[in-house]
Design a protein around this motif. Structure first.
Motif, PDB file in Angstrom:
ATOM      1  N   ALA A  18       9.308 -21.912  22.518  1.00  0.00           N
ATOM      2  CA  ALA A  18       8.516 -22.489  21.425  1.00  0.00           C
ATOM      3  C   ALA A  18       7.282 -21.638  21.150  1.00  0.00           C
ATOM      4  CB  ALA A  18       8.094 -23.913  21.784  1.00  0.00           C
ATOM      5  N   PRO A  19       6.905 -21.468  19.886  1.00  0.00           N
ATOM      6  CA  PRO A  19       5.709 -20.683  19.571  1.00  0.00           C
ATOM      7  C   PRO A  19       4.418 -21.373  19.988  1.00  0.00           C
ATOM      8  CG  PRO A  19       6.629 -21.646  17.580  1.00  0.00           C
ATOM      9  CD  PRO A  19       7.615 -21.910  18.671  1.00  0.00           C
ATOM     10  N   ASP A  20       4.443 -22.703  20.067  1.00  0.00           N
ATOM     11  CA  ASP A  20       3.263 -23.483  20.438  1.00  0.00           C
ATOM     12  C   ASP A  20       3.688 -24.454  21.529  1.00  0.00           C
ATOM     13  OD1 ASP A  20       1.178 -25.359  20.636  1.00  0.00           O
ATOM     14  OD2 ASP A  20       0.660 -25.190  18.510  1.00  0.00           O
ATOM     15  N   VAL A  21       3.427 -24.089  22.783  1.00  0.00           N
ATOM     16  CA  VAL A  21       3.892 -24.892  23.912  1.00  0.00           C
ATOM     17  C   VAL A  21       3.290 -26.296  23.914  1.00  0.00           C
ATOM     18  CG1 VAL A  21       3.814 -25.080  26.441  1.00  0.00           C
ATOM     19  CG2 VAL A  21       4.578 -22.958  25.362  1.00  0.00           C
ATOM     20  N   PRO A  22       1.967 -26.461  23.766  1.00  0.00           N
ATOM     21  CA  PRO A  22       1.419 -27.826  23.763  1.00  0.00           C
ATOM     22  C   PRO A  22       1.998 -28.700  22.654  1.00  0.00           C
ATOM     23  CG  PRO A  22      -0.334 -26.225  24.105  1.00  0.00           C
ATOM     24  CD  PRO A  22       0.888 -25.455  23.729  1.00  0.00           C
ATOM     25  N   GLY A  73      10.584 -11.651  16.379  1.00  0.00           N
ATOM     26  CA  GLY A  73      11.623 -11.943  15.411  1.00  0.00           C
ATOM     27  C   GLY A  73      12.572 -13.050  15.811  1.00  0.00           C
ATOM     28  N   ALA A  74      12.426 -13.588  17.026  1.00  0.00           N
ATOM     29  CA  ALA A  74      13.332 -14.645  17.488  1.00  0.00           C
ATOM     30  C   ALA A  74      12.916 -15.984  16.911  1.00  0.00           C
ATOM     31  CB  ALA A  74      13.330 -14.708  19.010  1.00  0.00           C
ATOM     32  N   ARG A  75      13.904 -16.862  16.711  1.00  0.00           N
ATOM     33  CA  ARG A  75      13.602 -18.206  16.256  1.00  0.00           C
ATOM     34  C   ARG A  75      13.432 -19.120  17.460  1.00  0.00           C
ATOM     35  NH1 ARG A  75      17.433 -22.558  15.621  1.00  0.00           N
ATOM     36  NH2 ARG A  75      19.450 -22.081  16.567  1.00  0.00           N
ATOM     37  N   SER A  76      12.664 -20.163  17.265  1.00  0.00           N
ATOM     38  CA  SER A  76      12.537 -21.171  18.312  1.00  0.00           C
ATOM     39  C   SER A  76      13.880 -21.862  18.467  1.00  0.00           C
ATOM     40  CB  SER A  76      11.461 -22.190  17.931  1.00  0.00           C
ATOM     41  OG  SER A  76      11.289 -23.146  18.949  1.00  0.00           O
ATOM     42  N   ALA A  77      14.364 -21.972  19.712  1.00  0.00           N
ATOM     43  CA  ALA A  77      15.688 -22.541  19.949  1.00  0.00           C
ATOM     44  C   ALA A  77      15.820 -22.968  21.401  1.00  0.00           C
ATOM     45  CB  ALA A  77      16.784 -21.515  19.617  1.00  0.00           C
ATOM     46  N   TRP A  78      16.755 -23.875  21.628  1.00  0.00           N
ATOM     47  CA  TRP A  78      17.133 -24.269  22.976  1.00  0.00           C
ATOM     48  C   TRP A  78      18.145 -23.274  23.532  1.00  0.00           C
ATOM     49  CZ3 TRP A  78      15.029 -27.904  26.022  1.00  0.00           C
ATOM     50  CH2 TRP A  78      14.214 -28.871  25.418  1.00  0.00           C
ATOM     51  N   THR A 208      22.357 -22.004   8.477  1.00  0.00           N
ATOM     52  CA  THR A 208      21.120 -21.412   7.948  1.00  0.00           C
ATOM     53  C   THR A 208      20.057 -21.210   9.030  1.00  0.00           C
ATOM     54  OG1 THR A 208      20.370 -23.627   7.335  1.00  0.00           O
ATOM     55  CG2 THR A 208      21.496 -22.340   5.647  1.00  0.00           C
ATOM     56  N   LEU A 209      20.061 -22.038  10.060  1.00  0.00           N
ATOM     57  CA  LEU A 209      19.027 -21.905  11.089  1.00  0.00           C
ATOM     58  C   LEU A 209      19.085 -20.564  11.784  1.00  0.00           C
ATOM     59  CD1 LEU A 209      19.085 -25.436  12.783  1.00  0.00           C
ATOM     60  CD2 LEU A 209      17.333 -24.514  11.263  1.00  0.00           C
ATOM     61  N   ALA A 210      20.290 -19.995  11.906  1.00  0.00           N
ATOM     62  CA  ALA A 210      20.459 -18.727  12.622  1.00  0.00           C
ATOM     63  C   ALA A 210      20.950 -17.623  11.690  1.00  0.00           C
ATOM     64  CB  ALA A 210      21.429 -18.904  13.784  1.00  0.00           C
ATOM     65  N   ASP A 211      20.626 -17.763  10.405  1.00  0.00           N
ATOM     66  CA  ASP A 211      20.993 -16.739   9.418  1.00  0.00           C
ATOM     67  C   ASP A 211      22.483 -16.430   9.431  1.00  0.00           C
ATOM     68  OD1 ASP A 211      18.310 -16.438   8.580  1.00  0.00           O
ATOM     69  OD2 ASP A 211      17.910 -15.049  10.222  1.00  0.00           O
ATOM     70  N   GLY A 212      23.291 -17.480   9.556  1.00  0.00           N
ATOM     71  CA  GLY A 212      24.731 -17.326   9.492  1.00  0.00           C
ATOM     72  C   GLY A 212      25.415 -17.043  10.815  1.00  0.00           C
ATOM     73  N   LYS A 213      24.648 -16.841  11.878  1.00  0.00           N
ATOM     74  CA  LYS A 213      25.232 -16.587  13.192  1.00  0.00           C
ATOM     75  C   LYS A 213      25.537 -17.908  13.906  1.00  0.00           C
ATOM     76  CE  LYS A 213      22.807 -12.205  14.019  1.00  0.00           C
ATOM     77  NZ  LYS A 213      21.868 -11.492  14.930  1.00  0.00           N
ATOM     78  N   PRO A 214      26.493 -17.891  14.846  1.00  0.00           N
ATOM     79  CA  PRO A 214      26.760 -19.103  15.625  1.00  0.00           C
ATOM     80  C   PRO A 214      25.548 -19.491  16.476  1.00  0.00           C
ATOM     81  CG  PRO A 214      28.538 -17.495  15.876  1.00  0.00           C
ATOM     82  CD  PRO A 214      27.407 -16.796  15.197  1.00  0.00           C
ATOM     83  N   TYR A 215      25.481 -20.754  16.843  1.00  0.00           N
ATOM     84  CA  TYR A 215      24.429 -21.168  17.774  1.00  0.00           C
ATOM     85  C   TYR A 215      24.840 -22.415  18.533  1.00  0.00           C
ATOM     86  CZ  TYR A 215      22.956 -24.132  13.757  1.00  0.00           C
ATOM     87  OH  TYR A 215      22.915 -25.012  12.712  1.00  0.00           O
ATOM     88  N   TRP A 216      24.353 -22.478  19.765  1.00  0.00           N
ATOM     89  CA  TRP A 216      24.512 -23.634  20.640  1.00  0.00           C
ATOM     90  C   TRP A 216      23.322 -24.563  20.478  1.00  0.00           C
ATOM     91  CZ3 TRP A 216      28.624 -24.813  23.698  1.00  0.00           C
ATOM     92  CH2 TRP A 216      29.549 -23.788  23.989  1.00  0.00           C
ATOM     93  N   HIS A 217      23.547 -25.849  20.666  1.00  0.00           N
ATOM     94  CA  HIS A 217      22.414 -26.762  20.769  1.00  0.00           C
ATOM     95  C   HIS A 217      22.741 -27.889  21.752  1.00  0.00           C
ATOM     96  CE1 HIS A 217      24.081 -28.668  16.807  1.00  0.00           C
ATOM     97  NE2 HIS A 217      24.741 -29.139  17.846  1.00  0.00           N
ATOM     98  N   PRO A 218      21.695 -28.489  22.324  1.00  0.00           N
ATOM     99  CA  PRO A 218      21.891 -29.596  23.256  1.00  0.00           C
ATOM    100  C   PRO A 218      21.989 -30.927  22.527  1.00  0.00           C
ATOM    101  CG  PRO A 218      19.569 -29.043  23.158  1.00  0.00           C
ATOM    102  CD  PRO A 218      20.270 -28.101  22.218  1.00  0.00           C
TER     103      PRO A 218
END
Length: 275
Positions: A18-22, A73-78, A208-218
């Protein structure tokens, strides 16, 4: 169901960059009832800011990790970690299957050995070879991990790749309305009642969250999906889908936190049982 025996190929750890931990700690504390425990950095120093992070606990048990997003350049993600007997062997399997090693296997003290990867289409995941630490301490209870899910543009390719890396087996379930198939994931050698996640094919324009790439989520279990979604909205999060009822599964919603990390809230049809 996800359990805490963490057989090879089962999800054993999750953490959020996360960009902002608190801010992230406050958001998930409100939505999932988590308590945040900052890690000790060992004193003042120039690198302390990059090490900002800690653990989430639910009822005193560790349910997830939280760290500051530092990759440019990374997105916030689990990130989901899967238990493996040998991180080096897993790394070779990833490379042989056409995946990419993002973080080479490395020791984290006595706790264990970790590595991070991308699948052939860019979906990110990780491996954990346990030492003294086997993984999270609470699953399949409200406020904890209950499922893992991959959205991909190539379900057949994903099944082949992850099957070669983790030995997973699959069973397909038809989606309502002719929407294709949902592939249920079971660890190697275990019966289908131990299924732990699923993967679903989607066109790239829907990812759209990953610019068209696959992604995992919890997927996190909650006692009341609608009430939890209301908190997501109050705290600045958004919805991609739901809340809606899924027959035989429960009431669920696909959510995005204020920094852009996606996750699912699920009130199961039947109350979850502790692993």
């Amino acid at each position: 169901m996800i359990t805490t025996d963490f057989v090879p190929g089962s999800p054993c750890w999750i953490d959020l960059g996360a960009p902002d931990v608190p801010a992230a700690a406050a958001f998930y504390g409100a939505v999932l009832g988590w308590d945040y425990e900052p890690m000790e950095t060992g004193g003042e120093g120039a690198g302390d800011e990059d090490m900002e992070g800690g653990m989430f606990r639910k009822d005193g048990k560790i349910v997830a990790g939280l760290g500051k997003l530092t990759e440019e350049g990374a997105r916030s993600a689990w990130m989901i970690y899967y238990s493996v007997a040998d991180a080096d062997a897993t790394t070779r399997a990833v490379e042989q299957g056409g995946g990419t090693v993002r973080v080479a296997p490395r020791d984290l003290g006595e706790w264990g050995r970790m590595a991070q990867y991308s699948d052939p289409l860019g979906g990110q995941f990780a491996a954990w070879q346990p030492g003294s630490d086997t993984g999270i301490e609470l699953v399949d209870e409200p406020g904890s991990l209950s499922w893992t899910e991959l959205y991909t543009t190539d379900a057949a390719g994903a099944k082949e790749f992850y099957g070669s890396v983790f030995g997973w087996t699959y069973s397909d379930m038809a989606l309502p309305g002719g929407g294709g198939a949902y592939s249920l994931i079971t660890p190697a050698g275990l019966p289908e009642e131990r299924m732990q996640g699923g993967l679903m094919e989607m066109p790239g324009e829907h990812l759209t969250l990953a610019d068209g790439k696959p992604y995992w989520h919890p997927v996190f279990a909650v006692e009341d999906c609608d009430a939890a979604v209301a908190v997501v909205k109050e705290r600045g999060g958004t919805l991609q889908m739901g809340p809606e009822d899924a027959e035989g599964v429960g009431r669920l919603a696909v959510c995005v936190d204020p920094a852009g990390a996606d996750f699912v809230l699920l009130t199961p049809t039947e109350p979850p049982t502790q692993g």
